[in-house]
Write a protein that holds these residues in place. Structure first.
Motif, PDB file in Angstrom:
ATOM      1  N   SER A 197      12.098  -1.762  -8.746  1.00  0.00           N
ATOM      2  CA  SER A 197      10.675  -1.691  -8.378  1.00  0.00           C
ATOM      3  C   SER A 197       9.862  -1.116  -9.539  1.00  0.00           C
ATOM      4  N   GLN A 199      10.872  -1.602  -2.298  1.00  0.00           N
ATOM      5  CA  GLN A 199      11.391  -2.616  -1.372  1.00  0.00           C
ATOM      6  C   GLN A 199      11.603  -1.984   0.000  1.00  0.00           C
ATOM      7  N   VAL A 220      22.678  -5.022  -2.358  1.00  0.00           N
ATOM      8  CA  VAL A 220      22.214  -3.817  -3.056  1.00  0.00           C
ATOM      9  C   VAL A 220      21.362  -4.197  -4.276  1.00  0.00           C
ATOM     10  N   GLN A 237       7.318  -8.525  -5.438  1.00  0.00           N
ATOM     11  CA  GLN A 237       6.475  -7.407  -5.890  1.00  0.00           C
ATOM     12  C   GLN A 237       5.524  -7.865  -6.992  1.00  0.00           C
TER      13      GLN A 237
END
Ligand code: M6R
Length: 357
Positions: A58, A103, A153, A162
């Motif tokens: 992120s 997330q 993961v 994003q």
């Protein structure tokens, strides 16, 4: 549910074109105008500086988001790793707006910053895939990623979502500020979706590249300049977290300041070349590492490609190349991990959401 897929990660990589189309649909109204909460629009317009706070992938999306917001909406942006923010809190501007990218919306490092800046009375916007999450509930505003559950993961579709939402936010703010833009985000994101589809159809090619370049190597380097550099750090994180190959992303221009000492016969170097502005520079870097024995794999964009490039991504708007160039890197990490018999969806020592500081 994985359906016919062997792993969630592969399924989630493949879902990216659909996520792009979902985002276009959710952020557009019936007149084809951007659809965003008026309060968010006002907060973006009013602030004098944006502080993006995030971790891991992120954070990497935040680095690209800074470019969107600065170039399109003309607001200065700082991007901070959440866990570091409190130690060296920057001098804040008069009207800061904090943007949390997460997330899961549950990352404890980011939450610690949110608690702190709320105490100081500053507004916060959370961009998350989980609207009811802690970071979403505790911030003043939320933007949804609409990526659907991400189980693996290794974050893939949340990262591209994003960046897409950050591009929309930047354009919306630019329009609210009355800035003239020739960039139509929805049209460009539709092109991105098709490009992603073309790439997810080329899995066999990437699988072969993973075999050729990464089957036995202990380390691998990713090099790029400008936006490509940000995708390099993301590509390196993907590779290290699931294949356990020691991987790093470097800015091409930094090689000569130290890193090039690491290059030896056979070292895999993955170079990204999607930006016309830096094409010359990154091509010289490739020559420099090849001259020292590196096994170089160039991933370029159509229009900038050379005969020796290993992989060419379809052409998309220069601002949005990161959403597309990351796809072969995600697949490269996936196949490298698979070839090494690693647990792709649940790599060792890692959790999907990191709820401790
Ligand atoms: O849920 P978040 O986006 O806040 O998570 C941040 C990081 O923990 C996450 O991106 C992590 O780096 C991923 N495993 C990367 O693939």
């Amino acid at each position: 549910e994985k359906g016919t897929y062997p792993h969630f990660m592969l399924k989630e990589i493949d879902e990216q074109p659909f996520v792009m189309r979902k985002i276009i649909q959710e952020y557009q109204d019936e007149n084809n105008d951007l659809k965003l909460d008026e309060d968010i629009r006002a907060a973006m317009k009013e602030c004098d500086r944006i502080y993006i706070i995030a971790a891991g992938t992120s954070y990497h999306a935040g680095l690209v988001g800074k470019q969107f917001i600065e170039k399109l909406a003309e607001i200065p942006v700082e991007v901070h790793v959440a866990s570091e923010f409190s130690y060296n809190m920057p001098l804040l501007s008069e009207k800061p707006l904090f943007v949390f990218i997460s997330q899961s919306g549950e990352t404890a490092d980011s939450r610690a910053v949110l608690v702190k800046i709320k105490e100081l009375g500053h507004p916060a916007l959370t961009i998350t895939n989980v609207p009811g999450s802690t970071l979403s509930r505790e911030a003043n505003y939320t933007l949804n990623l609409y990526a659907g559950p991400e189980i693996a993961v290794a974050s893939t579709k949340a990262y591209t979502a994003q960046m897409a939402v950050l591009a929309i936010l930047a354009v919306d703010t630019a329009r609210a500020k009355g800035l003239e833009l020739s960039f139509d985000p929805m049209q460009e994101l539709a092109i991105v979706a098709s490009a992603m589809e073309a790439l997810t159809d080329q899995k066999e090619t990437v699988e072969e590249l993973a075999r050729d370049y990464l089957a036995t190597s202990r380390n691998a380097f990713f090099i790029g300049r400008s936006t490509d550099y940000y995708v390099c750090v993301e590509g390196a994180l993907k590779l290290k977290e699931i294949s356990y190959i020691q991987a790093e992303g470097f800015a091409g221009g930094e090689l000569k300041h130290g890193t090039i000492a690491l290059i030896e016969e056979g070292t895999p170097v993955i170079a990204l070349a999607t930006q016309s502005e830096v094409n010359y520079g990154i091509r010289s870097n490739v020559q420099e590492v090849v001259a020292r024995g590196a096994n170089a794999m160039v991933v370029s964009m159509k229009g900038l490609e050379q005969d020796t490039d290993a992989f060419v991504i379809p052409e998309v708007h220069e601002l949005l190349t990161s959403l597309v160039s990351v796809v072969p890197l995600q697949l490269l990490a996936y196949y490298a991990a698979l070839h090494r018999d690693c647990d792709v969806d649940k790599p060792r020592n890692l959790a999907k959401s990191v709820t401790v500081e």
